[in-house]
Design an enzyme around this catalytic site. Structure first.
Site, PDB file in Angstrom:
ATOM      1  N   HIS A 123      69.859 117.990   8.739  1.00  0.00           N
ATOM      2  CA  HIS A 123      68.367 118.123   8.214  1.00  0.00           C
ATOM      3  C   HIS A 123      68.252 117.111   6.993  1.00  0.00           C
ATOM      4  O   HIS A 123      69.294 117.237   6.275  1.00  0.00           O
ATOM      5  CB  HIS A 123      68.036 119.351   7.822  1.00  0.00           C
ATOM      6  CG  HIS A 123      66.618 119.328   7.203  1.00  0.00           C
ATOM      7  ND1 HIS A 123      66.552 119.613   5.573  1.00  0.00           N
ATOM      8  CD2 HIS A 123      65.388 119.201   7.564  1.00  0.00           C
ATOM      9  CE1 HIS A 123      65.237 119.533   5.360  1.00  0.00           C
ATOM     10  NE2 HIS A 123      64.497 119.488   6.244  1.00  0.00           N
ATOM     11  N   HIS A 169      63.278 111.328   0.811  1.00  0.00           N
ATOM     12  CA  HIS A 169      62.630 112.439   0.840  1.00  0.00           C
ATOM     13  C   HIS A 169      61.083 112.210   0.116  1.00  0.00           C
ATOM     14  O   HIS A 169      61.125 112.190  -1.049  1.00  0.00           O
ATOM     15  CB  HIS A 169      63.351 113.665   0.440  1.00  0.00           C
ATOM     16  CG  HIS A 169      62.640 115.009   0.699  1.00  0.00           C
ATOM     17  ND1 HIS A 169      62.894 116.026   0.120  1.00  0.00           N
ATOM     18  CD2 HIS A 169      61.983 115.368   1.875  1.00  0.00           C
ATOM     19  CE1 HIS A 169      62.416 116.996   0.961  1.00  0.00           C
ATOM     20  NE2 HIS A 169      61.963 116.726   1.934  1.00  0.00           N
TER      21      HIS A 169
END
Length: 592
Positions: A123, A169
């Site tokens: 992830h 991110h």
């Protein structure tokens, strides 16, 4: 000068004596050496077959072992009689290289569709640390691939001048890394640990012209390695065997993008989460859920406004007007699903396979209300589970909930560490560490009445695992003499137990052996298992500390289905999952 002498008086040398073989090892030696002081290759071969369960072991195999042990221990193998003494025999059994607890060969059937396997999944694979402010880099991607991870996730965004693509991110303070750098590193390291396919899951926030640029980058970087599906939508996934040394792209096809809603990835940076891994080795896996109830309500994944969109992997790109066809044709595993809530999202379509993504807490809710539908969905389609948005520190969750419902991609923060990640490492030690573990048949079967496995049903005990913890050694070589205790040798104990379906979960421990670098416990434990196929044997060694928290001295996690029977040397790993050079346990396994 006098005070100097005083200091010298207080320096302690802890003498480490080589531990004697435990009684079971002595008994086995005397039995198979027919009471004599030496064991021949023929006698060792009988021991390998009878005790170690190596049914096909030949005298030639045993001769190789004798040769290796004598060479390793005495370095003059060719001048010696080719037999083992009791100490040689003990050395062999206690060698993690010569006598490991599990095999290192791929042995599962690799010719079933990709959706029939649990796949080692990362992830936010590009983050070096926490989810809010760490650097994005290709280094963690390389590390993960070298460990055998097969699914890499990249969040792709336009750069500041909107003419190139960065990985970061989104809407956090993480620094970007160029997409092309990540792709080149994937190409260079994809198959260093395993020949089986690497899936790149893209979380795409790009305009159509940048999507076209990405298509070009993918094509030029990977060339023939890139798997391109023949038709727009696959009816069934190809097999890992067919896809060896190939790169597979998974993302949402451009036409399905929805207009940005502004709520999906926004985080309140003022929220401070209690670090679930502030304990050096993390919480017990069963304590990992509901540890942040107060934050659940603000978790971005669960906001009411966006609830349905979770099932369709809604990201926030600009609305597409012209669809870049080349980009779309490179997507082999389409993510997303029908609108309209969980029931719709879990519908199995006859002529189409896809990937659905759910957050860890949505999966938990889904398994309460739709457990068997989740299992049925995963028999054909991919289910990816990802950590909830409040895990800012890159902590992880219980992986077993996903696995017992057939989820192929239980996505973990590989740069975090702690007990949950140790379970992930353990699961993917199976099948030679190739990153693909064939799902147990019961998750794939449909009975004559059309029913599938129900994880909530009460199950009977199928097998019993007996584990004996004999002794440990090697810490004096891996740690400073004063690491555990300034004034005396360490007081070690071993925790041993099972992670698996709820009925099988248990943790026990040995007595503490005081003041001993080579502790001998000689204790046996029995674990009844209802689902041995999903059980992981958890092993941790700690050093008892009366005044403070116990010190950590090593851990490992092993798939029960892979355990070799008999007396085995079990290597230990540090908190980050890196192997300690010498620390190991001598154990015995029996599955009845």
């Amino acid at each position: 000068m006098g005070s100097y002498r005083m200091c010298v008086c207080f320096t302690r040398k802890f003498k480490v004596t080589e531990a004697a073989p435990p009684p079971d090892v002595k008994d086995a030696f005397h039995k198979y050496a027919d009471g004599g002081p030496h064991m021949t290759a023929e006698q060792l071969q009988r021991f390998l077959v009878d005790v170690q369960g190596q049914v096909g072991a030949t005298v030639a195999d045993a001769e190789v072992v004798v040769q290796q042990v004598l060479q390793k221990r005495h370095h003059i193998a060719k001048f010696r009689k080719h037999t083992l003494t009791l100490d040689d025999f003990h050395h062999y059994l206690f060698s993690a290289d010569l006598n490991p607890p599990i095999g290192d060969q791929v042995h599962h059937d690799m010719k079933a569709p990709l959706s029939h396997y649990f796949i080692y999944t990362g992830h936010n694979s590009y983050l070096t640390g926490n989810q809010l402010s760490s650097d994005s880099s290709d280094v963690p991607i390389i590390k993960a691939l070298k460990r055998g991870v097969r699914v890499v996730e990249l969040d792709i965004w336009p750069n500041s001048t909107k003419d190139d693509v960065n990985v970061l991110h989104g809407r956090t303070l993480t620094t970007p890394v160029e997409l092309i750098k990540c792709l080149k590193s994937i190409k260079d390291h994809a198959f260093s640990a395993s020949p089986y396919p690497v899936v790149i899951t893209l979380e795409d926030h790009l305009t159509p012209d940048l999507q076209a640029k990405v298509a070009q980058m993918l094509t030029q970087t990977f060339g023939d390695m890139l798997f391109r599906p023949e038709c727009e939508c696959l009816k069934e996934f190809p097999t890992p065997e067919d896809l060896k040394y190939r790169i597979i792209i998974s993302t949402k096809p451009p036409k399905e993008y929805l207009e940005a809603q502004g709520s999906k990835h926004k985080m309140n940076h003022s929220q401070k989460e209690k670090d679930p891994d502030d304990d050096v080795w993390g919480k017990e896996p069963e304590e990992l859920t509901n540890d942040q109830e107060d934050l659940e309500k603000t978790d971005s994944d669960a906001s009411e406004k966006n609830r349905d969109d979770e099932y369709t992997d809604t990201f926030e790109p600009e609305l597409c007007t012209s669809e870049p066809p080349v980009y779309k044709r490179l997507i082999a595993i389409h993510s997303g699903g029908p609108k309209g809530g969980l029931k719709e999202a879990l519908k199995v379509e006859v002529d189409k396979v896809r990937r659905l993504s759910l957050s860890e807490q949505t999966l938990e809710k889904a398994t309460v209300s739709h457990g068997t539908q989740v299992v049925r969905f995963t028999q054909k389609n991919f289910l990816r589970i990802y950590p909830k948005g409040t895990r800012f520190t890159s902590s992880n969750y219980k992986p077993l909930i996903g696995w017992m419902h057939g989820a192929q991609m239980v996505a973990f923060n590989m740069q975090g560490y702690g007990r949950a990640l140790w379970l992930m490492h353990g699961m993917f030690r199976a099948n030679g560490g190739c990153g693909y573990v064939k799902k147990p048949d019961f998750l794939m079967n449909v009975d004559p009445d059309g029913k599938v496995f129900d994880p909530k049903a009460k199950l009977t005990v199928k097998k019993t695992l007996k584990v004996k913890v004999y002794m440990g050694d090697g810490w004096h070589l891996d740690f400073k003499q004063t690491h555990f205790d300034l004034y005396s040798p360490p007081d070690f104990y071993t925790r041993v137990g099972i992670a698996g379906v709820p009925a099988d979960q248990v943790m026990t421990k040995t007595k503490t052996k005081e003041d001993n670098w080579t502790p001998g416990w000689d204790e046996e434990f029995t674990f009844p298992l209802t689902v041995p196929e999903l059980a992981l044997l958890r092993i941790e060694v700690h050093e008892y500390d009366m005044h403070e928290k116990d010190d950590f001295a090593g851990q490992t996690c092993l798939p029960v289905s892979e355990l070799k029977p008999g007396i085995r040397a079990v290597p230990l790993f540090n908190r980050k999952g890196e192997k300690l050079n010498n620390s190991r346990l001598l154990m015995r396994f029996e599955l009845v």
